[in-house]
Design a protein around this motif. Structure first.
Motif, PDB file in Angstrom:
ATOM      1  N   ALA A 114       0.835  -1.206   0.000  1.00 12.56           N
ATOM      2  CA  ALA A 114       0.000   0.000   0.000  1.00 12.56           C
ATOM      3  C   ALA A 114       0.869   1.256   0.000  1.00 12.56           C
ATOM      4  CB  ALA A 114      -0.921   0.000   1.217  1.00 12.56           C
ATOM      5  N   GLY A 115       1.938   1.235   0.787  1.00 10.85           N
ATOM      6  CA  GLY A 115       2.823   2.396   0.868  1.00 10.85           C
ATOM      7  C   GLY A 115       3.476   2.698  -0.466  1.00 10.85           C
ATOM      8  N   LEU A 116       4.018   1.655  -1.091  1.00 10.11           N
ATOM      9  CA  LEU A 116       4.673   1.847  -2.384  1.00 10.11           C
ATOM     10  C   LEU A 116       3.659   2.251  -3.444  1.00 10.11           C
ATOM     11  CD1 LEU A 116       7.360   1.654  -3.920  1.00 10.11           C
ATOM     12  CD2 LEU A 116       6.796  -0.720  -4.449  1.00 10.11           C
ATOM     13  N   GLY A 117       2.496   1.592  -3.398  1.00 11.88           N
ATOM     14  CA  GLY A 117       1.446   1.923  -4.364  1.00 11.88           C
ATOM     15  C   GLY A 117       1.026   3.383  -4.242  1.00 11.88           C
ATOM     16  N   CYS A 123     -12.870  -4.531  15.064  1.00 13.43           N
ATOM     17  CA  CYS A 123     -13.576  -3.267  15.162  1.00 13.43           C
ATOM     18  C   CYS A 123     -14.465  -3.097  13.949  1.00 13.43           C
ATOM     19  CB  CYS A 123     -12.598  -2.111  15.247  1.00 13.43           C
ATOM     20  SG  CYS A 123     -11.670  -1.876  13.745  1.00 13.43           S
ATOM     21  N   LYS A 124     -15.245  -2.070  13.960  1.00  6.45           N
ATOM     22  CA  LYS A 124     -16.190  -1.878  12.866  1.00  6.45           C
ATOM     23  C   LYS A 124     -15.573  -1.111  11.702  1.00  6.45           C
ATOM     24  CE  LYS A 124     -20.510  -2.459  15.206  1.00  6.45           C
ATOM     25  NZ  LYS A 124     -19.903  -3.093  16.371  1.00  6.45           N
ATOM     26  N   LEU A 125     -14.287  -0.928  11.802  1.00  5.86           N
ATOM     27  CA  LEU A 125     -13.628  -0.126  10.775  1.00  5.86           C
ATOM     28  C   LEU A 125     -13.142  -1.018   9.637  1.00  5.86           C
ATOM     29  CD1 LEU A 125     -12.700   2.857  10.494  1.00  5.86           C
ATOM     30  CD2 LEU A 125     -10.480   2.059  11.263  1.00  5.86           C
ATOM     31  N   GLY A 126     -13.536  -0.747   8.444  1.00  6.46           N
ATOM     32  CA  GLY A 126     -13.069  -1.516   7.303  1.00  6.46           C
ATOM     33  C   GLY A 126     -11.641  -1.154   6.984  1.00  6.46           C
ATOM     34  N   PRO A 127     -10.923  -2.040   6.323  1.00  4.90           N
ATOM     35  CA  PRO A 127      -9.517  -1.750   6.016  1.00  4.90           C
ATOM     36  C   PRO A 127      -9.341  -0.616   5.020  1.00  4.90           C
ATOM     37  CG  PRO A 127     -10.224  -3.816   5.000  1.00  4.90           C
ATOM     38  CD  PRO A 127     -11.340  -3.372   5.880  1.00  4.90           C
ATOM     39  N   GLY A 128     -10.399  -0.201   4.388  1.00  6.16           N
ATOM     40  CA  GLY A 128     -10.261   0.860   3.392  1.00  6.16           C
ATOM     41  C   GLY A 128     -10.219   2.258   3.972  1.00  6.16           C
ATOM     42  N   ALA A 129     -10.522   2.392   5.273  1.00  6.08           N
ATOM     43  CA  ALA A 129     -10.623   3.737   5.841  1.00  6.08           C
ATOM     44  C   ALA A 129      -9.306   4.504   5.770  1.00  6.08           C
ATOM     45  CB  ALA A 129     -11.101   3.667   7.282  1.00  6.08           C
ATOM     46  N   GLY A 130      -8.208   3.787   6.073  1.00  7.04           N
ATOM     47  CA  GLY A 130      -6.899   4.437   6.041  1.00  7.04           C
ATOM     48  C   GLY A 130      -6.552   4.907   4.649  1.00  7.04           C
ATOM     49  N   ALA A 131      -6.879   4.075   3.660  1.00  5.70           N
ATOM     50  CA  ALA A 131      -6.573   4.458   2.280  1.00  5.70           C
ATOM     51  C   ALA A 131      -7.409   5.650   1.858  1.00  5.70           C
ATOM     52  CB  ALA A 131      -6.834   3.280   1.353  1.00  5.70           C
ATOM     53  N   ALA A 132      -8.670   5.661   2.277  1.00  5.55           N
ATOM     54  CA  ALA A 132      -9.551   6.773   1.918  1.00  5.55           C
ATOM     55  C   ALA A 132      -9.020   8.086   2.478  1.00  5.55           C
ATOM     56  CB  ALA A 132     -10.956   6.512   2.436  1.00  5.55           C
ATOM     57  N   ALA A 133      -8.425   8.010   3.665  1.00  6.93           N
ATOM     58  CA  ALA A 133      -7.880   9.225   4.268  1.00  6.93           C
ATOM     59  C   ALA A 133      -6.738   9.795   3.438  1.00  6.93           C
ATOM     60  CB  ALA A 133      -7.391   8.926   5.685  1.00  6.93           C
ATOM     61  N   GLY A 134      -6.112   8.949   2.627  1.00 13.13           N
ATOM     62  CA  GLY A 134      -4.987   9.415   1.815  1.00 13.13           C
ATOM     63  C   GLY A 134      -5.406  10.032   0.493  1.00 13.13           C
ATOM     64  N   LEU A 135      -6.661   9.923   0.140  1.00 16.02           N
ATOM     65  CA  LEU A 135      -7.104  10.424  -1.164  1.00 16.02           C
ATOM     66  C   LEU A 135      -6.828  11.910  -1.387  1.00 16.02           C
ATOM     67  CD1 LEU A 135     -10.436   8.554  -1.949  1.00 16.02           C
ATOM     68  CD2 LEU A 135      -8.267   8.440  -3.175  1.00 16.02           C
ATOM     69  N   LEU A 177       8.046  13.530   0.624  1.00 16.70           N
ATOM     70  CA  LEU A 177       6.672  13.755   1.068  1.00 16.70           C
ATOM     71  C   LEU A 177       5.781  12.579   0.676  1.00 16.70           C
ATOM     72  CD1 LEU A 177       5.059  15.929   2.489  1.00 16.70           C
ATOM     73  CD2 LEU A 177       4.673  17.030   0.290  1.00 16.70           C
ATOM     74  N   GLY A 178       5.954  12.090  -0.542  1.00 19.33           N
ATOM     75  CA  GLY A 178       5.170  10.947  -1.009  1.00 19.33           C
ATOM     76  C   GLY A 178       5.476   9.707  -0.203  1.00 19.33           C
ATOM     77  N   THR A 179       6.751   9.551   0.188  1.00 25.87           N
ATOM     78  CA  THR A 179       7.140   8.396   0.999  1.00 25.87           C
ATOM     79  C   THR A 179       6.491   8.478   2.378  1.00 25.87           C
ATOM     80  OG1 THR A 179       9.245   8.307  -0.167  1.00 25.87           O
ATOM     81  CG2 THR A 179       9.115   7.124   1.925  1.00 25.87           C
ATOM     82  N   LEU A 180       6.481   9.685   2.963  1.00 25.13           N
ATOM     83  CA  LEU A 180       5.838   9.869   4.273  1.00 25.13           C
ATOM     84  C   LEU A 180       4.353   9.544   4.191  1.00 25.13           C
ATOM     85  CD1 LEU A 180       5.798  11.001   7.222  1.00 25.13           C
ATOM     86  CD2 LEU A 180       5.247  13.217   6.209  1.00 25.13           C
ATOM     87  N   LEU A 181       3.705  10.078   3.163  1.00 29.52           N
ATOM     88  CA  LEU A 181       2.276   9.801   2.998  1.00 29.52           C
ATOM     89  C   LEU A 181       2.041   8.309   2.760  1.00 29.52           C
ATOM     90  CD1 LEU A 181       1.280  12.819   0.713  1.00 29.52           C
ATOM     91  CD2 LEU A 181       0.591  12.470   3.073  1.00 29.52           C
ATOM     92  N   GLY A 182       2.888   7.707   1.926  1.00 30.14           N
ATOM     93  CA  GLY A 182       2.763   6.277   1.634  1.00 30.14           C
ATOM     94  C   GLY A 182       2.933   5.454   2.904  1.00 30.14           C
ATOM     95  N   LEU A 183       3.884   5.870   3.743  1.00 29.98           N
ATOM     96  CA  LEU A 183       4.122   5.167   5.001  1.00 29.98           C
ATOM     97  C   LEU A 183       2.881   5.229   5.886  1.00 29.98           C
ATOM     98  CD1 LEU A 183       6.571   3.800   6.469  1.00 29.98           C
ATOM     99  CD2 LEU A 183       6.922   5.982   7.612  1.00 29.98           C
ATOM    100  N   LEU A 184       2.299   6.408   5.971  1.00 31.53           N
ATOM    101  CA  LEU A 184       1.102   6.562   6.808  1.00 31.53           C
ATOM    102  C   LEU A 184      -0.066   5.750   6.254  1.00 31.53           C
ATOM    103  CD1 LEU A 184       1.280  10.391   7.614  1.00 31.53           C
ATOM    104  CD2 LEU A 184       1.402   8.507   9.263  1.00 31.53           C
ATOM    105  N   VAL A 185      -0.238   5.768   4.938  1.00 31.95           N
ATOM    106  CA  VAL A 185      -1.315   4.981   4.327  1.00 31.95           C
ATOM    107  C   VAL A 185      -1.072   3.495   4.568  1.00 31.95           C
ATOM    108  CG1 VAL A 185      -2.337   4.272   2.128  1.00 31.95           C
ATOM    109  CG2 VAL A 185      -1.941   6.684   2.576  1.00 31.95           C
ATOM    110  N   GLY A 186       0.192   3.074   4.369  1.00 37.00           N
ATOM    111  CA  GLY A 186       0.539   1.662   4.557  1.00 37.00           C
ATOM    112  C   GLY A 186       0.273   1.211   5.978  1.00 37.00           C
TER     113      GLY A 186
END
Lengths: 199, 354
Positions: free
Chosen positions: A43-46, A133-145, A108-117
């Protein structure tokens, strides 16, 4: 009164520290598992790659093999081209792939990728774990949009045409804030997911 | 586009040395309100008609989303002979012929820089291009250079001069802010054409290279492309709301427009290339546009006596003699290509001829 206020501040501080500690435990736990590490890495690299495409720094072009660097890379690396966008100092071409190297944007992209990953890894582990928990795995990725969108603001916000929006001072100001909002959102979701894991 | 790759790994060593020496820095840009460091670009002797009050233009300056010089001008352009260029015949170039020298500026390079501070025929000039309005124009620059302010008026590139930091929207060529406010730049014709046509007409031309001093993915146009046309250049969307909307013509339709001290006038480019001669009027004075098939462009002349201009073999018949399209025995006025919405926004209700 002041004693109560001081006590309140201390309690809030303790809660924040506790939240950070919980998230730290969650991150370490997620990264101790193979699926967590794989999720974070992919996810981070992507994310980094999509961010660079959004900036226009990564793409395809005429095939070749080339590495060229500007004459004054240190000066150029610090020159702003747009909100959170800096001058590329080099162009690398391998086959049809072209990469403009802007060190600060790659950082900056690496930092963001790290956080998303990390968001995705912790979310995945929480999702699969016994205390799901009730949180789907997509929530973190959505925050990176928003961070990805911010990349498209370069060289004229052509993304606005794709979105069917006309540029205005408000929209352009919003674009300038997308990246810091992304960082906040990613850190926020990471803390939230971390808390769920401990629960 | 058939571009070839540069191969200069050796630049790495030089780059390190240059960085340590601390050389470089693109611009010693002023930040507005500073003390002028020179007289600025030469002004035109006459004023041009501006379709709005300067205050209106000034109030309608918008942020283009990039800082000053965020789109860097090319200040040390390098050129190569036509034979060395790897452009396709259909690629758009902006041609300049001046003082016996012919130069071509490829659109795919200028879309990343918008301004080239150059010397042509011994004269210091700026060749400028605004992708959003589809306008390519040339200006005398004197001892100063122009930079990209990062601001737009009516979607149009707003240049600043590095002597006085006055702001000059490209199409109106008149300063709307700064010490030179109200003055008009001295202009010259830049021909919007294709590489094949320009090279055919000027075999000795040289071409701007990608050695601009900057790293860009030059094959990638953030707005679309011209060969073949697609994206922003062909759709009906504008990125910013025009100063004035005029739906007589689709917004991106290309017109060849002119403005004099008395008014403005637009000729439909496609109609002109097909009809060869079109006639319009500015404030009661006839103007005639004639097509140049060699470069797929047109020239506009003031024709106050309404003399007859007829298409003929190899040129245009005026008073019994045939003349080349760019050399009619009339007073030629500066004209240039642009998207309709840009012309209509800057010059409300201008006559449109097709």
């Amino acid at each position: 009164m002041s004693g109560e206020a001081a006590g309140g501040r201390e309690a809030a501080g303790n809660r924040a520290l506790g939240l950070l500690r919980q998230s730290g435990v969650a991150v370490r736990g997620a990264l101790s598992r193979r699926d967590g590490r794989a999720t974070a890495a992919v996810a981070g690299l992507g994310y980094l790659l999509v961010y660079l495409v959004g900036l226009g720094h990564l793409g395809v072009g005429p095939s070749g093999l080339e590495l060229s660097v500007v004459a004054d890379p240190l000066t150029r690396a610090l020159q702003l081209r747009g909100p959170f966008q800096w001058e590329p100092v080099a162009l690398a071409v391998v086959g049809p792939v072209e990469l403009l190297v802007s060190p600060l944007n790659i950082a900056l992209g690496t930092l963001l990728g790290l956080l998303v990953g990390l968001n995705l890894a912790v979310s995945l582990v929480a999702y699969r774990g016994p205390a799901a928990c009730k949180l789907g795995p997509g929530a973190g990725a959505a925050a990176g949009l928003p961070g990805i969108l911010s990349g498209f603001a370069c060289c004229g916000p052509t993304i606005l045409i794709v979105l069917g929006l006309q540029a205005s001072a408000t929209v352009l100001t919003l674009f300038q804030w997308l990246l810091p909002l992304t960082v906040l959102a990613l850190v926020g979701t990471l803390l939230w997911v971390g808390r769920k894991v401990e629960a | 586009m058939q571009r070839t790759r540069r191969a200069w790994l050796g630049a790495l060593g030089a780059a390190g040395a240059a960085a340590l020496a601390g050389c470089g820095g693109v611009v010693d840009g002023l930040t507005g309100g500073g003390t002028p460091s020179g007289p600025g670009p030469p002004a035109s002797e006459g004023d041009l008609y501006v379709g709005h009050e300067l205050d209106v233009l000034n109030e309608n300056i918008t942020d283009g989303g990039v800082p000053k010089d965020g789109i860097p001008s090319v200040d040390e352009p390098e050129f190569q002979p036509a034979d060395a260029a790897s452009l396709a015949d259909g690629d758009v170039v902006f041609g300049v012929e001046r003082g016996g020298e012919a130069k071509a500026y490829p659109q795919y390079i200028l879309v990343h820089h918008e301004i080239v501070n150059d010397t042509v025929g011994g004269d210091p000039v700026a060749v400028t291009y605004c992708p959003l309005t589809g306008t390519a124009q040339g200006f005398e620059r004197g001892e100063t250079t122009f930079g990209v302010s990062g601001r737009l008026v009516n979607s149009n590139l707003t240049m600043y001069d590095r002597d006085t930091d006055s702001w000059w929207p490209q199409v109106v060529a008149t300063a709307i802010r700064g010490p030179r406010r109200g003055e008009t730049l001295s202009e010259f014709r830049v021909v919007w054409t294709t590489w094949g046509e320009w090279r055919g007409a000027h075999p000795d031309t040289v071409v701007l290279t990608e050695e601009t001093g900057y790293q860009r993915r030059y094959g990638s146009d953030p707005y679309g492309q011209y060969n073949p046309p697609r994206g922003y250049y062909t759709n009906d969307e504008t990125l910013f709301e025009p100063l004035v909307s005029d739906d007589r013509v689709p917004p991106k339709r290309v017109v060849i427009g002119t403005r004099t001290d008395a008014g403005a006038l637009a000729f439909d480019k496609q109609a002109l290339l097909s009809e060869r001669v079109l006639t319009g009027s500015i404030d009661g004075t006839d103007h005639v546009a004639v097509a140049d098939a060699t470069l797929s462009t047109g020239y506009v002349y003031a024709n106050p006596d309404s003399v007859g201009v007829e298409p003929g073999d190899g040129g245009y018949r005026v008073g019994g003699e045939v003349h080349a399209s760019d050399a009619l025995p009339l007073e030629r006025v500066l004209a240039f290509d642009g998207m309709w919405f840009a012309w209509a926004g800057f010059y409300p209700e201008l006559p449109y001829v097709r």
